[in-house]
Motif scaffolding. Structure first.
Motif, mmCIF file in Angstrom:
data_model
loop_
_atom_site.group_PDB
_atom_site.id
_atom_site.type_symbol
_atom_site.label_atom_id
_atom_site.label_comp_id
_atom_site.label_asym_id
_atom_site.label_seq_id
_atom_site.Cartn_x
_atom_site.Cartn_y
_atom_site.Cartn_z
ATOM 1 N N ASN A 95 0.614 -1.753 0.199
ATOM 2 C CA ASN A 95 -0.208 -0.218 0.252
ATOM 3 C C ASN A 95 1.275 1.552 -0.217
ATOM 4 O OD1 ASN A 95 0.911 0.534 2.628
ATOM 5 N ND2 ASN A 95 -0.892 -0.573 3.729
ATOM 6 N N CYS A 96 -0.085 2.395 -0.016
ATOM 7 C CA CYS A 96 1.585 3.916 -0.425
ATOM 8 C C CYS A 96 1.753 4.297 1.588
ATOM 9 C CB CYS A 96 -0.033 4.885 -0.480
ATOM 10 S SG CYS A 96 0.991 6.395 -0.595
ATOM 11 N N ALA A 97 1.098 3.260 2.533
ATOM 12 C CA ALA A 97 2.178 3.350 3.090
ATOM 13 C C ALA A 97 3.189 2.905 3.386
ATOM 14 C CB ALA A 97 0.757 3.160 4.825
ATOM 15 N N ILE A 121 -3.386 10.562 7.452
ATOM 16 C CA ILE A 121 -3.907 10.285 6.575
ATOM 17 C C ILE A 121 -5.111 9.770 6.926
ATOM 18 C CG2 ILE A 121 -4.300 8.827 4.007
ATOM 19 C CD1 ILE A 121 -2.141 11.810 3.788
ATOM 20 N N PHE A 170 -1.730 6.699 9.740
ATOM 21 C CA PHE A 170 -0.504 6.941 9.270
ATOM 22 C C PHE A 170 -0.575 8.565 8.474
ATOM 23 C CE2 PHE A 170 0.973 8.808 4.804
ATOM 24 C CZ PHE A 170 2.268 7.829 4.857
ATOM 25 N N VAL A 223 4.576 15.838 0.646
ATOM 26 C CA VAL A 223 3.076 15.345 0.858
ATOM 27 C C VAL A 223 2.087 15.452 -0.071
ATOM 28 C CG1 VAL A 223 2.132 13.222 2.486
ATOM 29 C CG2 VAL A 223 4.361 14.242 3.139
ATOM 30 N N HIS A 224 0.895 14.507 -0.152
ATOM 31 C CA HIS A 224 0.111 15.571 -0.860
ATOM 32 C C HIS A 224 -1.089 15.449 0.542
ATOM 33 C CE1 HIS A 224 -3.233 16.586 -3.078
ATOM 34 N NE2 HIS A 224 -3.579 16.041 -3.302
ATOM 35 N N SER A 266 -4.231 14.803 0.932
ATOM 36 C CA SER A 266 -5.175 14.227 0.694
ATOM 37 C C SER A 266 -6.204 15.339 1.126
ATOM 38 C CB SER A 266 -4.697 12.972 0.380
ATOM 39 O OG SER A 266 -4.112 12.683 0.070
ATOM 40 N N ASP A 292 4.510 12.410 -1.491
ATOM 41 C CA ASP A 292 3.925 11.695 -1.736
ATOM 42 C C ASP A 292 2.697 12.116 -2.406
ATOM 43 O OD1 ASP A 292 2.047 9.509 -0.914
ATOM 44 O OD2 ASP A 292 2.340 9.848 1.695
ATOM 45 N N ILE A 293 2.362 11.457 -3.347
ATOM 46 C CA ILE A 293 1.021 11.849 -3.790
ATOM 47 C C ILE A 293 -0.648 11.114 -3.495
ATOM 48 C CG2 ILE A 293 2.286 12.940 -6.021
ATOM 49 C CD1 ILE A 293 1.108 10.821 -7.786
ATOM 50 N N GLY A 294 -0.261 10.320 -3.331
ATOM 51 C CA GLY A 294 -1.111 9.641 -2.426
ATOM 52 C C GLY A 294 -2.325 9.390 -3.463
ATOM 53 N N SER A 295 -2.809 10.137 -4.246
ATOM 54 C CA SER A 295 -4.593 9.371 -5.113
ATOM 55 C C SER A 295 -3.594 8.800 -6.318
ATOM 56 C CB SER A 295 -5.075 10.157 -5.121
ATOM 57 O OG SER A 295 -4.607 10.974 -5.803
ATOM 58 N N SER A 333 -1.478 4.815 -4.131
ATOM 59 C CA SER A 333 -2.159 4.085 -3.738
ATOM 60 C C SER A 333 -2.458 3.936 -5.108
ATOM 61 C CB SER A 333 -3.336 4.168 -2.308
ATOM 62 O OG SER A 333 -3.021 4.558 -1.574
ATOM 63 N N ASP A 354 -5.677 1.700 -4.975
ATOM 64 C CA ASP A 354 -7.031 1.885 -4.809
ATOM 65 C C ASP A 354 -7.316 2.934 -4.626
ATOM 66 O OD1 ASP A 354 -5.625 1.948 -2.658
ATOM 67 O OD2 ASP A 354 -7.594 0.018 -1.488
ATOM 68 N N LYS A 355 -6.801 3.829 -4.969
ATOM 69 C CA LYS A 355 -7.796 5.201 -4.552
ATOM 70 C C LYS A 355 -8.035 5.581 -6.070
ATOM 71 C CE LYS A 355 -6.026 6.737 -0.547
ATOM 72 N NZ LYS A 355 -4.474 7.902 -0.093
ATOM 73 N N ALA A 398 -2.573 -1.970 -3.191
ATOM 74 C CA ALA A 398 -1.352 -1.470 -3.872
ATOM 75 C C ALA A 398 -0.726 -0.049 -2.981
ATOM 76 C CB ALA A 398 -0.459 -2.000 -5.021
HETATM 77 C C1 LIG Z 1 -3.730 7.426 1.274
HETATM 78 C C2 LIG Z 1 -2.703 8.570 1.098
HETATM 79 C C3 LIG Z 1 -1.612 7.327 2.371
HETATM 80 C C4 LIG Z 1 -1.858 5.700 2.217
HETATM 81 O O1 LIG Z 1 -2.175 5.364 1.435
HETATM 82 P P1 LIG Z 1 -2.919 3.719 1.787
HETATM 83 O O2 LIG Z 1 -2.332 2.807 0.422
HETATM 84 O O3 LIG Z 1 -3.881 3.527 1.992
HETATM 85 O O4 LIG Z 1 -1.086 2.943 2.954
HETATM 86 C C5 LIG Z 1 -0.527 7.527 1.817
HETATM 87 N N1 LIG Z 1 -0.121 9.377 1.569
HETATM 88 C C6 LIG Z 1 -1.314 9.989 0.673
HETATM 89 C C7 LIG Z 1 -0.589 11.053 1.014
HETATM 90 C C8 LIG Z 1 -2.382 9.185 0.857
HETATM 91 O O5 LIG Z 1 -3.426 9.760 0.038
#
Ligand SMILES: *Cc1c(COP(=O)(O)O)cnc(C)c1O
Length: 437
Positions: free
Chosen positions: A128-130, A156, A160, A204-205, A207, A233-236, A274, A276-277, A284
């Protein structure tokens, strides 16, 4: 080049991959002084690309738990997709090179296709993104400093929190700027301190929240020019702000959302996001960007602890192929997000004309806070969510303004009949919102 690429279409690969095969073939043919061989070489390259994809195989080795073939096949989940002969998951070329018969890397297929889809040199996939952020910090900045704006020390959700992930990674947090205003010069000052030993700049976005008013943030290009790699870390997981997989281009509600391709083009060394966003895939985390930085992450011991299984990699491979084919309709998130409201209204009228009404959908998942997507569905007087939830299959609705809303943007058209039956089963019968029940 385009004609050569099109002549390879029977491989079934997306056009950008055929262009890659054609380019490589032409370059080789020219450097070998044999231009006439380009077509054959292109066919061979495209064939090799197609054969290198993760694919199901028949395991005749007698090794029950064959690690290169994904170890154990497993039984089908109830109601899940049909896979192999038992209906479940079968042996596949997870870490197997079909050409040589030797061991391959599970990070070769889906990650490479995702990298191609967002213009990155390389990519790898973790759980996952974490985990992606944790691995990047541990691999590239363990025991060293990481500069982050005080306005981006975010939580987040689900625990996280950037400062805590940083602590777990063994990197040292260097806070820079203030909550509402941070400038590139704040980063430059932190980096100039030799005692701080700054290895990375991290952005870090935000989000799931916004900072408004008297605010300032450095641009990606400014942060990328500081002399240390920038990790964003754009997250989405938006791959490209231009959304080439959507015939009508990006919807307006995406405005301002950072996208992997553009953040990398602006100079970031790595992006993390991530699966799954907004990417629209399985759970993932993706690390994409400079090949040397991705390789350093892949070589860190944590990479093994965070690696994904073949199910996820297979799903991500199909997803990346859909992106490369520019086929947003094959990606449920994008298909649902961009369905015209008129279509949803027509479906609502087909289910229960007296209950049809306009509604408001949201992206959710901690992305795009405040964004609303016009939608339509069924709007019933009173709170009927528990009754709908008790049905089989359960229909999960929401309550707004003393009404129960079944929003059709998130309902697959094949399930409209299920919704119609669930509504018909309600006792007393539902009445339109705004009418006395
Ligand atoms: C959602 C998010 C995460 C965490 O992502 P996961 O896939 O849920 O672990 C980390 N950083 C940012 C900026 C996010 O938006």
């Amino acid at each position: 080049m385009d004609r050569l690429a099109r002549s390879l279409a029977d491989t079934g690969l997306p056009h950008p991959l055929l262009v890659d095969a054609a380019r490589t073939a032409v370059a080789e043919a020219v450097s070998d002084g044999d231009p006439a061989s380009a077509a054959d070489r292109a066919q061979a390259h495209a064939g090799a690309t197609a054969r290198a994809l993760l694919t199901d195989v028949v395991n005749g080795t007698g090794v029950l738990l064959h690690t290169n073939l994904g170890r154990a096949p497993w039984p089908p989940p109830a109601g899940g997709p049909d896979g192999g002969p038992d209906g479940g998951h079968r042996y596949a070329t997870l870490e197997f090179d079909l050409d040589t018969g030797a061991r391959g890397s599970r990070q070769d297929r889906a990650p490479a296709l995702l990298a191609r889809a967002c213009g990155a040199e390389a990519a790898m996939v973790v759980n996952n993104c974490a985990s992606a952020v944790l691995l990047v910090l541990a691999a590239l900045a363990g025991g060293r400093g990481v500069a982050v704006s005080r306005g981006e020390l975010v939580e987040i959700g689900g625990g996280f929190r950037i400062p805590e992930v940083m602590a777990q990674s063994g990197a040292r947090l260097m806070e820079v700027g203030t909550t509402n205003r941070t400038r590139a010069t704040d980063f430059a000052t932190a980096l100039a301190d030799p005692a701080a030993d700054v290895a990375l700049a991290l952005s870090v976005h935000r989000s799931n929240y916004r900072i408004e008013g008297f605010t300032e943030s450095p641009t990606t290009a400014e942060l990328a020019g500081l002399g240390v790699p920038l990790v964003a870390d754009i997250g989405s997981g938006l791959l490209d702000a231009a959304c080439p997989w959507l015939a009508d281009g990006p919807p307006r509600w995406l405005d301002g959302e950072p996208a992997a391709r553009q953040v990398l083009e602006a100079g970031a060394g790595l992006v993390t996001f991530s699966g799954d966003k907004l990417l629209g895939g399985p759970q993932a985390g993706v690390i994409a960007g400079r090949a040397d930085l991705v390789a350093a992450c892949a070589a860190h011991p944590l990479a093994r602890a965070l690696r994904p299984g073949s199910l996820v990699l297979h799903a991500l491979q199909d997803l990346a192929l859909a992106y490369l084919s520019r086929d947003g309709s094959a990606i449920p998130f994008w298909r649902m997000a961009t369905t015209p409201v008129a279509d949803l209204r027509a479906r609502a009228a087909g289910i229960a004309p007296d209950l049809a009404g306009d509604t408001v959908a949201v992206p959710g998942g901690g992305t795009l806070p405040g964004v609303e997507i016009p939608s339509a569905g069924l709007v019933l007087a009173g709170d009927r969510v528990a009754e709908l939830r008790a049905g089989s299959p359960p229909v999960i609705a929401r309550v707004a303004d003393d009404a129960t809303v079944v929003d059709l943007r998130t309902v697959h058209p094949d399930d409209d009949g299920v919704v119609a039956e669930a509504l018909a089963a309600l006792d007393p019968a539902p009445v339109p919102a705004g009418t006395a029940p």
